[in-house]
Design a protein around this motif. Structure first.
Motif, PDB file in Angstrom:
ATOM      1  N   LEU A  56     -32.695  44.929 -25.647  1.00 54.61           N
ATOM      2  CA  LEU A  56     -33.975  44.563 -25.074  1.00 54.61           C
ATOM      3  C   LEU A  56     -33.629  43.797 -23.837  1.00 54.61           C
ATOM      4  O   LEU A  56     -33.040  42.754 -23.908  1.00 54.61           O
ATOM      5  CB  LEU A  56     -34.751  43.652 -26.008  1.00 54.61           C
ATOM      6  N   ALA A  57     -33.959  44.332 -22.718  1.00 55.90           N
ATOM      7  CA  ALA A  57     -33.561  43.613 -21.544  1.00 55.90           C
ATOM      8  C   ALA A  57     -34.758  43.006 -20.919  1.00 55.90           C
ATOM      9  O   ALA A  57     -35.609  43.669 -20.426  1.00 55.90           O
ATOM     10  CB  ALA A  57     -32.940  44.528 -20.559  1.00 55.90           C
ATOM     11  N   VAL A  79     -27.641  44.664  -9.506  1.00 50.81           N
ATOM     12  CA  VAL A  79     -28.155  45.786  -8.702  1.00 50.81           C
ATOM     13  C   VAL A  79     -28.756  46.806  -9.673  1.00 50.81           C
ATOM     14  O   VAL A  79     -28.018  47.483 -10.387  1.00 50.81           O
ATOM     15  CB  VAL A  79     -27.030  46.442  -7.880  1.00 50.81           C
ATOM     16  N   PRO A  80     -30.077  46.909  -9.746  1.00 52.36           N
ATOM     17  CA  PRO A  80     -30.715  47.810 -10.718  1.00 52.36           C
ATOM     18  C   PRO A  80     -30.551  49.280 -10.347  1.00 52.36           C
ATOM     19  O   PRO A  80     -31.493  49.951  -9.919  1.00 52.36           O
ATOM     20  CB  PRO A  80     -32.181  47.361 -10.708  1.00 52.36           C
ATOM     21  N   GLU A  81     -29.340  49.788 -10.482  1.00 52.98           N
ATOM     22  CA  GLU A  81     -29.032  51.183 -10.215  1.00 52.98           C
ATOM     23  C   GLU A  81     -28.153  51.703 -11.346  1.00 52.98           C
ATOM     24  O   GLU A  81     -27.458  50.923 -12.008  1.00 52.98           O
ATOM     25  CB  GLU A  81     -28.314  51.331  -8.866  1.00 52.98           C
ATOM     26  N   GLN A 203     -23.482  45.451 -18.734  1.00 52.20           N
ATOM     27  CA  GLN A 203     -24.585  46.302 -18.270  1.00 52.20           C
ATOM     28  C   GLN A 203     -25.775  45.457 -17.841  1.00 52.20           C
ATOM     29  O   GLN A 203     -26.469  45.778 -16.865  1.00 52.20           O
ATOM     30  CB  GLN A 203     -25.008  47.263 -19.379  1.00 52.20           C
ATOM     31  N   ASP A 204     -26.006  44.386 -18.566  1.00 60.77           N
ATOM     32  CA  ASP A 204     -27.109  43.484 -18.241  1.00 60.77           C
ATOM     33  C   ASP A 204     -26.838  42.765 -16.921  1.00 60.77           C
ATOM     34  O   ASP A 204     -27.690  42.708 -16.029  1.00 60.77           O
ATOM     35  CB  ASP A 204     -27.276  42.479 -19.378  1.00 60.77           C
ATOM     36  N   GLU A 205     -25.630  42.195 -16.798  1.00 60.83           N
ATOM     37  CA  GLU A 205     -25.259  41.449 -15.599  1.00 60.83           C
ATOM     38  C   GLU A 205     -25.293  42.323 -14.347  1.00 60.83           C
ATOM     39  O   GLU A 205     -25.685  41.881 -13.267  1.00 60.83           O
ATOM     40  CB  GLU A 205     -23.844  40.884 -15.758  1.00 60.83           C
ATOM     41  N   GLY A 207     -27.088  45.012 -13.777  1.00 58.14           N
ATOM     42  CA  GLY A 207     -28.384  45.610 -13.455  1.00 58.14           C
ATOM     43  C   GLY A 207     -28.566  46.993 -14.044  1.00 58.14           C
ATOM     44  O   GLY A 207     -29.624  47.609 -13.889  1.00 58.14           O
ATOM     45  N   ILE A 208     -27.544  47.495 -14.746  1.00 58.96           N
ATOM     46  CA  ILE A 208     -27.635  48.832 -15.325  1.00 58.96           C
ATOM     47  C   ILE A 208     -28.719  48.897 -16.400  1.00 58.96           C
ATOM     48  O   ILE A 208     -29.497  49.849 -16.460  1.00 58.96           O
ATOM     49  CB  ILE A 208     -26.269  49.251 -15.904  1.00 58.96           C
ATOM     50  N   LEU A 209     -28.802  47.878 -17.236  1.00 66.48           N
ATOM     51  CA  LEU A 209     -29.810  47.900 -18.292  1.00 66.48           C
ATOM     52  C   LEU A 209     -31.225  47.891 -17.721  1.00 66.48           C
ATOM     53  O   LEU A 209     -32.112  48.579 -18.214  1.00 66.48           O
ATOM     54  CB  LEU A 209     -29.629  46.699 -19.223  1.00 66.48           C
ATOM     55  N   ALA A 210     -31.427  47.095 -16.692  1.00 65.90           N
ATOM     56  CA  ALA A 210     -32.758  47.029 -16.079  1.00 65.90           C
ATOM     57  C   ALA A 210     -33.134  48.368 -15.464  1.00 65.90           C
ATOM     58  O   ALA A 210     -34.272  48.829 -15.571  1.00 65.90           O
ATOM     59  CB  ALA A 210     -32.787  45.937 -15.018  1.00 65.90           C
ATOM     60  N   ALA A 211     -32.161  49.013 -14.814  1.00 66.76           N
ATOM     61  CA  ALA A 211     -32.426  50.309 -14.188  1.00 66.76           C
ATOM     62  C   ALA A 211     -32.750  51.360 -15.247  1.00 66.76           C
ATOM     63  O   ALA A 211     -33.639  52.197 -15.065  1.00 66.76           O
ATOM     64  CB  ALA A 211     -31.215  50.743 -13.361  1.00 66.76           C
ATOM     65  N   ALA A 212     -32.037  51.313 -16.373  1.00 65.86           N
ATOM     66  CA  ALA A 212     -32.320  52.255 -17.454  1.00 65.86           C
ATOM     67  C   ALA A 212     -33.700  52.000 -18.033  1.00 65.86           C
ATOM     68  O   ALA A 212     -34.447  52.935 -18.337  1.00 65.86           O
ATOM     69  CB  ALA A 212     -31.257  52.127 -18.547  1.00 65.86           C
ATOM     70  N   GLY A 213     -34.054  50.733 -18.165  1.00 70.06           N
ATOM     71  CA  GLY A 213     -35.368  50.393 -18.685  1.00 70.06           C
ATOM     72  C   GLY A 213     -36.490  50.924 -17.813  1.00 70.06           C
ATOM     73  O   GLY A 213     -37.526  51.367 -18.304  1.00 70.06           O
TER      74      GLY A 213
END
Length: 308
Positions: A56-57, A79-81, A203-205, A207-213
């Motif tokens: 859960l991000a 970086v949300p990518e 992944q959280d740090e 931005g990968i998790l945010a981008a996936a979300g």
């Protein structure tokens, strides 16, 4: 450029929470919307002998920092990518580390001391890679007790997870009873699980998790589209976990035999809709362990067959 917060999404509620491994063969939920327990061989999803999990991000405003005069970002920022995330660029490596770990005991205090030392070593190994990508490297906390409610909401049940990562409070929850029931005194299994969970933290740090979300389409991440995204998240966490194992192999407390057993542990899970087939779960761990570079863990650019 001014920072722009990511669009609202189910994951970004309180924080990413991922279940560690699942017990039995059932899958535990999706990565984003659900209290996704990221099950990893030591990780966030909920699978007894497999890696699986959720996350859960609840990313705090993820954005790029304003550019400095020379065009570089003034401070590290997520970086949300996904496939183009700087962390996954060619040539990015973890730093080699020698982990000095205490004995693996059976009490909560002993497990906590072991996990604290292990996550400290994980942070040391990942810092050069995140620094190269100009992304933050923050300390993660570890809890061997299960809270009824955390920054990611209600905790999963023992049937759902062995351990999980919550991005809301940057904590890996690895309850003593759950971990001992799943791994006993098997050092390689504890290593694989915590390394997988720390992979979710990375992944959280980054931005990968945010981008996936942001790409999720359903509240419970239960559509074929969302499950495919969750699989890419979980398989990448396996790969990230194995990257660390390679960086620590043969030095300090992590012998070559322990490292090889930890990587093999990622292949003990059953086929899963949200964690992928057993073959792919092991394949991505082997990819990270063999290649030694983060680009080998770019599940986002991989063909569907590699993340099925």
């Amino acid at each position: 450029m001014a920072a722009r917060p990511p669009a609202a999404n189910p994951w970004a509620a309180p924080a990413w929470q991922r279940p560690a491994r699942r017990r039995g063969g059932a899958t535990v939920g999706a990565v984003l919307a659900l209290v996704i327990l990221v099950v990893t061989v030591g990780g966030v999803a909920v699978v007894p002998h497999e890696l699986s999990g959720h996350a859960l991000a609840v990313p705090t405003a993820l954005h790029r920092a304003d550019s400095a005069p020379d065009g570089a970002r003034s401070t590290p920022a997520a970086v949300p990518e996904l496939e183009t995330n700087p962390l996954l660029a060619n040539g990015v490596k973890l730093g080699e580390v020698s982990c000095d770990l205490p004995e693996l005991g059976q009490t909560g205090a002993e497990l906590e001391a072991y996990y604290e030392a292990l996550t400290g070593c994980l942070e040391q190994a990942w810092r050069p890679a995140l620094g190269h990508a100009d992304e933050p490297s923050e300390k993660v906390s570890v809890s061997v007790t299960l809270p009824k409610v955390s920054a990611c909401g209600s905790a999963p049940s023992q049937d759902q997870a062995v351990a999980y990562y919550c991005g809301g409070d940057s904590t890996i929850y690895a309850p003593t009873d759950w971990m001992l029931a799943d791994a006993g005194q098997n050092r390689s299994r504890h290593l694989a699980t915590i390394a997988h969970e720390y992979g979710h933290h990375v992944q959280d740090e980054s931005g990968i998790l945010a981008a996936a979300g942001d790409r999720m389409t359903s509240p419970n991440q239960d559509t074929p589209h969302d499950q495919a995204l969750v699989r890419r998240i979980e398989l990448q966490a396996n790969c990230f976990g194995a990257l660390f194992i390679a960086a620590a192999e043969g030095r300090g407390s992590i012998s070559r035999a322990t490292a090889n057993a930890a990587v093999a542990d990622y292949g003990r899970a059953d086929d899963s809709d949200d964690h992928g087939s057993r073959a792919n779960q092991l394949a991505w761990a082997k990819a990270g362990f063999s290649a030694g570079t983060t680009s080998a863990c770019n599940t986002w650019s991989a063909p569907d067959s590699a993340v099925s």
